[in-house]
Motif scaffolding. Structure first.
Motif, short mmCIF file in Angstrom:
data_model
loop_
_atom_site.label_atom_id
_atom_site.label_comp_id
_atom_site.label_asym_id
_atom_site.label_seq_id
_atom_site.Cartn_x
_atom_site.Cartn_y
_atom_site.Cartn_z
N GLN A 1 -7.03 -3.48 5.48
CA GLN A 1 -6.75 -3.64 4.08
C GLN A 1 -6.20 -2.37 3.49
O GLN A 1 -6.45 -1.28 4.00
CB GLN A 1 -8.04 -3.99 3.30
N VAL A 2 -5.43 -2.52 2.41
CA VAL A 2 -4.89 -1.37 1.71
C VAL A 2 -5.09 -1.59 0.22
O VAL A 2 -4.95 -2.70 -0.27
CB VAL A 2 -3.42 -1.14 2.08
N ARG A 27 -6.08 1.25 4.95
CA ARG A 27 -5.42 1.20 6.25
C ARG A 27 -4.13 1.99 6.22
O ARG A 27 -3.56 2.24 5.17
CB ARG A 27 -5.14 -0.26 6.63
N THR A 28 -3.63 2.39 7.36
CA THR A 28 -2.46 3.25 7.50
C THR A 28 -1.26 2.71 6.72
O THR A 28 -0.77 1.61 6.99
CB THR A 28 -2.08 3.41 8.97
N PHE A 29 -0.80 3.50 5.77
CA PHE A 29 0.28 3.11 4.88
C PHE A 29 1.54 2.75 5.66
O PHE A 29 2.26 1.81 5.31
CB PHE A 29 0.54 4.28 3.92
N ASP A 99 3.38 -5.61 2.62
CA ASP A 99 3.64 -6.74 3.52
C ASP A 99 3.26 -6.29 4.93
O ASP A 99 3.97 -5.49 5.54
CB ASP A 99 5.12 -7.12 3.42
N GLU A 100 2.20 -6.83 5.46
CA GLU A 100 1.68 -6.36 6.75
C GLU A 100 2.51 -6.84 7.93
O GLU A 100 2.71 -6.11 8.90
CB GLU A 100 0.23 -6.82 6.90
N ARG A 101 3.02 -8.05 7.86
CA ARG A 101 3.70 -8.62 9.02
C ARG A 101 5.21 -8.52 8.93
O ARG A 101 5.92 -8.88 9.87
CB ARG A 101 3.29 -10.09 9.17
N ASP A 107 0.84 -9.26 1.04
CA ASP A 107 -0.59 -9.42 1.27
C ASP A 107 -1.45 -8.70 0.24
O ASP A 107 -2.56 -9.14 -0.07
CB ASP A 107 -0.94 -8.89 2.67
N TYR A 108 -0.96 -7.58 -0.25
CA TYR A 108 -1.77 -6.75 -1.15
C TYR A 108 -0.93 -6.33 -2.35
O TYR A 108 0.27 -6.04 -2.21
CB TYR A 108 -2.30 -5.51 -0.42
#
Length: 119
Positions: A1-2, A27-29, A99-101, A107-108
């Motif tokens: 998570q961020v 989490r890692t930016f 956007d994680e993917r 997402d956040y």
């Protein structure tokens, strides 16, 4: 998570500039593609700009091309949006998102920062 926190908004006259920042924690930016969105009253949220996780690829909404610049500093876990030659129609709440993917599924989100441009 961020977790994302925007800053830098304000009231500015038409033709002015602002620099919006989005500070990330958690989490890692550098694991996220990042984007800036905006939403004016009575309108849908629209994407203004996005940047790939390595900072190489960018996208801009047509109406802001040449006036807005998106950048990121992965060492400082911070996303930026330099907004120049502001117009009254740029007035909105500006949000950053992660956007994680890398699929355009955001997402956040941050809580937003208000930008108001007076004519």
């Amino acid at each position: 998570q961020v977790q994302l926190v925007e800053s830098g908004g304000g009231l500015v006259q038409a033709g002015g500039s602002l620099r919006l920042s989005c500070a990330a924690s958690g989490r890692t930016f550098s694991s996220y593609d990042m984007g800036w969105f905006r939403q004016a009253p009575g309108t849908e949220r629209e994407i203004v700009a996005r940047i790939s996780r390595n900072g190489i690829k960018t996208y801009f909404l047509d109406s802001v091309k040449g006036r807005f610049t998106i950048s990121r500093d992965n060492a400082k876990n911070t996303l930026y949006l330099q907004v120049n030659v502001l117009k009254p129609e740029d007035t909105a709440v500006y949000y950053c998102a992660a956007d994680e993917r890398g699929l355009g599924q955001w997402d956040y989100w941050g809580q937003g920062t208000q930008v108001t441009v007076s004519s």
